[in-house]
Each structure stands twice: as C-alpha cells, then as structure tokens.
Design a protein around this motif. Structure first.
Motif, PDB file in Angstrom:
ATOM      1  N   UNK A  13       4.056  12.554  -9.201  1.00 36.12           N
ATOM      2  CA  UNK A  13       4.454  12.396 -10.609  1.00 36.12           C
ATOM      3  C   UNK A  13       5.669  11.493 -10.742  1.00 36.12           C
ATOM      4  N   UNK A  14       5.674  10.653 -11.787  1.00 32.28           N
ATOM      5  CA  UNK A  14       6.676   9.600 -11.917  1.00 32.28           C
ATOM      6  C   UNK A  14       8.104  10.100 -11.891  1.00 32.28           C
ATOM      7  N   UNK A  15       8.423  11.147 -12.655  1.00 33.70           N
ATOM      8  CA  UNK A  15       9.812  11.597 -12.721  1.00 33.70           C
ATOM      9  C   UNK A  15      10.255  12.240 -11.406  1.00 33.70           C
ATOM     10  N   UNK A  16       9.319  12.887 -10.705  1.00 32.84           N
ATOM     11  CA  UNK A  16       9.659  13.449  -9.391  1.00 32.84           C
ATOM     12  C   UNK A  16       9.971  12.326  -8.409  1.00 32.84           C
ATOM     13  N   UNK A  17       9.188  11.246  -8.477  1.00 33.86           N
ATOM     14  CA  UNK A  17       9.415  10.133  -7.560  1.00 33.86           C
ATOM     15  C   UNK A  17      10.727   9.424  -7.879  1.00 33.86           C
TER      16      UNK A  17
ATOM     17  N   UNK B 252       0.826  -1.204   0.000  1.00 40.23           N
ATOM     18  CA  UNK B 252       0.000   0.000   0.000  1.00 40.23           C
ATOM     19  C   UNK B 252       0.863   1.257   0.000  1.00 40.23           C
ATOM     20  N   UNK B 253       1.987   1.226   0.722  1.00 39.19           N
ATOM     21  CA  UNK B 253       2.878   2.378   0.816  1.00 39.19           C
ATOM     22  C   UNK B 253       3.381   2.793  -0.571  1.00 39.19           C
ATOM     23  N   UNK B 254       3.957   1.832  -1.314  1.00 39.19           N
ATOM     24  CA  UNK B 254       4.518   2.178  -2.618  1.00 39.19           C
ATOM     25  C   UNK B 254       3.420   2.483  -3.639  1.00 39.19           C
ATOM     26  N   UNK B 255       2.297   1.801  -3.551  1.00 36.65           N
ATOM     27  CA  UNK B 255       1.195   2.098  -4.469  1.00 36.65           C
ATOM     28  C   UNK B 255       0.704   3.531  -4.262  1.00 36.65           C
ATOM     29  N   UNK B 256       0.563   3.959  -3.012  1.00 37.43           N
ATOM     30  CA  UNK B 256       0.120   5.327  -2.732  1.00 37.43           C
ATOM     31  C   UNK B 256       1.126   6.346  -3.240  1.00 37.43           C
ATOM     32  N   UNK B 257       2.411   6.052  -3.100  1.00 40.21           N
ATOM     33  CA  UNK B 257       3.422   6.987  -3.592  1.00 40.21           C
ATOM     34  C   UNK B 257       3.296   7.185  -5.104  1.00 40.21           C
TER      35      UNK B 257
ATOM     36  N   UNK C 262       6.499  14.672  -0.882  1.00 41.91           N
ATOM     37  CA  UNK C 262       6.396  13.223  -1.013  1.00 41.91           C
ATOM     38  C   UNK C 262       6.086  12.592   0.341  1.00 41.91           C
ATOM     39  N   UNK C 263       6.717  13.095   1.398  1.00 40.27           N
ATOM     40  CA  UNK C 263       6.458  12.565   2.733  1.00 40.27           C
ATOM     41  C   UNK C 263       5.004  12.683   3.141  1.00 40.27           C
ATOM     42  N   UNK C 264       4.333  13.726   2.675  1.00 38.67           N
ATOM     43  CA  UNK C 264       2.922  13.902   3.015  1.00 38.67           C
ATOM     44  C   UNK C 264       2.035  12.873   2.330  1.00 38.67           C
ATOM     45  N   UNK C 265       2.573  12.169   1.329  1.00 38.93           N
ATOM     46  CA  UNK C 265       1.821  11.105   0.661  1.00 38.93           C
ATOM     47  C   UNK C 265       1.978   9.760   1.355  1.00 38.93           C
ATOM     48  N   UNK C 266       2.763   9.703   2.401  1.00 42.19           N
ATOM     49  CA  UNK C 266       2.981   8.458   3.138  1.00 42.19           C
ATOM     50  C   UNK C 266       2.080   8.428   4.368  1.00 42.19           C
ATOM     51  N   UNK C 267       1.927   7.272   5.029  1.00 33.20           N
ATOM     52  CA  UNK C 267       1.150   7.214   6.283  1.00 33.20           C
ATOM     53  C   UNK C 267       1.865   8.029   7.366  1.00 33.20           C
ATOM     54  N   UNK C 268       1.422   9.233   7.608  1.00 36.44           N
ATOM     55  CA  UNK C 268       2.173  10.199   8.399  1.00 36.44           C
ATOM     56  C   UNK C 268       2.356   9.749   9.845  1.00 36.44           C
ATOM     57  N   UNK C 269       1.291   9.284  10.495  1.00 36.03           N
ATOM     58  CA  UNK C 269       1.396   8.936  11.918  1.00 36.03           C
ATOM     59  C   UNK C 269       2.374   7.777  12.145  1.00 36.03           C
ATOM     60  N   UNK C 270       2.266   6.647  11.429  1.00 33.56           N
ATOM     61  CA  UNK C 270       3.249   5.581  11.630  1.00 33.56           C
ATOM     62  C   UNK C 270       4.681   6.013  11.319  1.00 33.56           C
ATOM     63  N   UNK C 271       4.838   6.858  10.306  1.00 37.98           N
ATOM     64  CA  UNK C 271       6.190   7.294   9.966  1.00 37.98           C
ATOM     65  C   UNK C 271       6.758   8.215  11.052  1.00 37.98           C
TER      66      UNK C 271
ATOM     67  N   UNK D 200      14.747  19.534  -0.751  1.00 35.61           N
ATOM     68  CA  UNK D 200      13.979  19.345   0.489  1.00 35.61           C
ATOM     69  C   UNK D 200      12.481  19.558   0.325  1.00 35.61           C
ATOM     70  N   UNK D 201      12.050  20.543  -0.461  1.00 38.30           N
ATOM     71  CA  UNK D 201      10.613  20.797  -0.557  1.00 38.30           C
ATOM     72  C   UNK D 201       9.894  19.638  -1.260  1.00 38.30           C
ATOM     73  N   UNK D 202      10.567  18.982  -2.220  1.00 40.32           N
ATOM     74  CA  UNK D 202       9.959  17.815  -2.854  1.00 40.32           C
ATOM     75  C   UNK D 202       9.913  16.636  -1.883  1.00 40.32           C
ATOM     76  N   UNK D 203      10.962  16.482  -1.077  1.00 43.08           N
ATOM     77  CA  UNK D 203      10.936  15.421  -0.068  1.00 43.08           C
ATOM     78  C   UNK D 203       9.754  15.595   0.882  1.00 43.08           C
TER      79      UNK D 203
END
Length: 413
Positions: free
Chosen positions: A352-356, A342-347, A372-381, A366-369
């Motif tokens: 966008x593919x080239x950004x990832x 689920x983590x990688x599918x959500x990413x 991207x971080x906001x697209x991950x499960x924030x609380x577990x991370x 840093x701003x792209x990181x």
C-alpha cells in the motif's frame, strides 16, 4: 574583528535556512543569538531547486508549495501503471525561492539574528574546544572571525565517507508548458521506467504536473557517474517526445542535481562544538535521495533542544535498521543482482502506498519492514546481506556541485 553568538550556521541551503527558521520562531524559553553565514552570489551558493516530500495536509510550508498531489503513479517498463491513492498524506513540491521567502519573513523579525554574506574558509573548534569558530572572508576581502557556542556546518561535503557502495542520483529537469492539456494535476508520476536502463543502476522519468499545461519533467539515473549536458538533453528529448508524446512545448526553466547515494557513515560532529547538518550530516536517504523531510526533523529537534535550554544531542537522521536496508539495496543495484526498474515496480504493486512512503522515510516499524522485504527478490537480497560484511569501504570524491538553474524560453517541436 571577532563576532560572537550562541549559534553560527554556515550555509543557507535547505538545512541552514531550516535551522535558522526553527531557532528564530517566537516563544523560546531561552533566547538564542544566531549568525547565518552564506556565501556571496557565485558558484559556492546553492542554485534554485525544488524539494519534494510527503506529509499530511496542513503542514507548516503548505502556503508556499508549488503543488501537492493525492495520487502517485509508477509505470513499469512495459507501460503498466500502478496508482497509489493517498488518504492521509500528500506528495508535496516546494521551490527553494518560495521557501527562502517564507524563511526570510521570519528572520526579518528576529532581533537576535545576524545575516552575513561571506565565504567560510575554515570551520573548527577554538583552541580550548569550548566554542566553535568560523573564519570568513567578505565580498570586499575583509576577514571576520565568527565564534559561537555551537557551529552547524551545512555545506556539501568535500569528500564522501568511505563506503562499500556509492552511487549517484543525478538528474536534469525541464519545466515545460504545452499547447494542449496533457497532464493530470492530481497525479504525480514518481517513477516511469519507460526509459533506456543504464548498465549499472537504473533510470526513470519523473513528472510533477502543476496544471494541465505545465509540469516539471525530469530524467533521473542512479548510476556511478553523471552524464554530460548532451546526454541529459537526448534523454529528455526521448522521454518527452517518444514516451510521453506531449507534443510541442516551451521549456520555461531547468534544474539539475547530483545527490550522493552511499552507505558511508556521515559523521554528525567534526569537533567538540562543531556539527554537520543536511546532506553532510547524513540527512539524505541513501536508497532514494530524499532529504528535505529528514532535514526538517533534524533541524527542528536541534532548535527545540537549544530553545528550551536542554543539552544538545543530535541523533542520526535514520536508524541502524534503515541504514542496513539501504546498504543492501545499493549493493544489490550496483552489482546487477536485482533489476532496479522491476524492483521498485514490484514494491509499489505489492505494498500500500502510504505504508511504502513510511518505509521510504525510515519511519516504519520492524514488522512492516519484514512484510515489505518479502516483496523484494529474496534470494539476491539475502546473498547481498551475507556478502556486505566482507566488502571493504573505499573513499569516493564528492559529486560535483550542480550548476545554477537558468530560466529560459525555448520552444521544442
């Protein structure tokens, strides 16, 4: 009898061959004499394998590529597909035999290169520390001491560095040839999560089409330990027949690999004159296992410094921020706090593919990181970020060397 050079390279895998290739390019301001020490045929020599990476079209190895793809596809566990269309990049596959042939053509014209087929039994500084020395044994048992102003050891590490988390990326792939056209040569399946998931980590299928009838099909796991041979066979049988449904096919070749995924710190130096490069020098991205692109950056930089006569300074292949993010992801996967599929599918659905891909290569700002971080499960991370400093680092044995790939002609109904 001793032999003395400016540079001694130990091991002729991707890192060793790449460094020799860059050092022996024409037009150096300061010519460099190079010894390339490779093990005789046998278990210590790297087996045939493939490397994948992404870069713009027209790269230095394009003439030797097996294939390249302008589209990448991710499939979720329910089969839903996300396709990334690459406008400025291509996902590329390079086979080791083609790469070695390309490198050999340059090395054959290099007057200051010496190839040596020998087993290195010791790599160390000389007593003064001013030079490195490699004690070797040739195929006939003869001993030769090879010395150099600098020594670069590219052999796989015997032990992994102490780490808070260590997983292995282990895989087996079949080069298949089908009776009917079933593959899309313009699209590579980067991660197909329609595979049974292990208790810790994740698994996925990986499909790199060479033409409508031919592809490399792999089963890959990120988990604590490899499977046995029968385990990989069952997984690939299930993936090719039950998931892909490609019908009867011939297996023309196989490949197998085990890649360490660890937040341990690989030391770049093992003496005043001895450096580690490649996986042993930290070139493997801990969260993905990709290595080849970082090897090119690392070896091109080293060669550029030496060929221009500048003092050598070897930077870490990945920055501190990238290594920290890798450590968080590895721990989150290993602890089960995040579902890897689920983590990688959500990413891939949300970025966008080239950004990832830029993020996966450790080159995003840093701003792209942050985005991207906001697209991950924030609380577990975030919970993992807080926990990491309190986890002890433990030693882990190095993964077993992969057996040689074997060409076959095996029919599968």
């Amino acid at each position: 009898m001793p032999a003395d050079f400016d540079v001694v390279i130990v091991g002729a895998g991707a890192a060793g061959m790449s460094l020799a290739y860059h050092l022996c390019a024409p037009g150096a301001d300061v010519p460099v004499s190079v010894a390339l020490v490779d093990a005789p045929p046998g278990p210590l020599r790297a087996p045939p394998r493939t490397w994948c990476f992404w870069e713009p079209p027209g790269g230095p190895y394009d003439q030797s590529l097996a294939a390249s793809w302008p589209r990448l596809r991710i499939r979720a566990a329910d089969g839903a597909a996300t396709v990334a269309r690459l406008s400025r990049l291509r996902y590329k596959m390079l086979c080791s035999d083609a790469f070695e042939a390309l490198v050999e053509r340059r090395l054959a014209r290099a007057p200051r290169l010496c190839r040596m087929e020998a087993t290195a039994s010791a790599v160390r500084d000389d007593p003064s520390g001013a030079r490195g020395e490699v004690l070797t044994r040739g195929p006939g048992g003869e001993r030769v001491l090879v010395t150099g102003r600098l020594v670069f050891d590219s052999r796989p590490p015997r032990r992994l560095p102490p780490a808070r988390t260590t997983l292995l990326q282990h895989f087996t792939g079949w080069f298949v040839r089908t009776g009917r056209p079933v593959f899309d040569p313009a699209t590579a399946d980067l991660m197909d999560f329609r595979t049974p998931q292990p208790a810790r980590g994740l698994s996925f299928g990986y499909v790199l089409p060479l033409d409508p009838h031919t592809a490399l099909v792999e089963y890959t796991e990120f988990s604590p330990a490899p499977l046995d041979t029968d385990g990989y066979r069952r997984a690939l049988d299930h993936y090719t027949h039950d998931v892909l449904g490609i019908g009867p096919f011939d297996v023309t070749a196989r490949e197998h690999g085990v890649i360490p995924m660890t937040d341990g710190r690989f030391p770049l130096r093992q003496g005043r004159s001895v450096y580690r490069i490649g996986t042993a020098g930290g070139a493997t991205r801990p969260s993905t296992g990709y290595t080849f692109a970082a090897v090119q950056r690392q070896t091109r930089y080293i060669a550029g410094r030496l060929r221009s006569g500048r003092p050598l300074r070897v930077p870490a292949p990945y920055g501190r921020r990238a290594r920290m993010m890798d450590a968080v992801l590895l721990r989150a996967l290993d602890s089960g706090r995040v579902d890897g599929a689920d983590f990688f599918d959500r990413l891939f659905r949300g970025v966008p593919g080239e950004r990832l891909l830029r993020f996966m290569d450790g080159g995003s700002p840093p701003h792209e990181d942050l985005l991207i971080g906001l697209r991950t499960p924030v609380v577990p991370m975030l919970r993992t970020v807080v926990e990491l400093p309190f986890r002890p680092r433990r030693e882990h044995p190095a993964p077993p060397l992969a057996p040689s790939s074997t060409d076959t002609e095996e029919s599968t109904p």
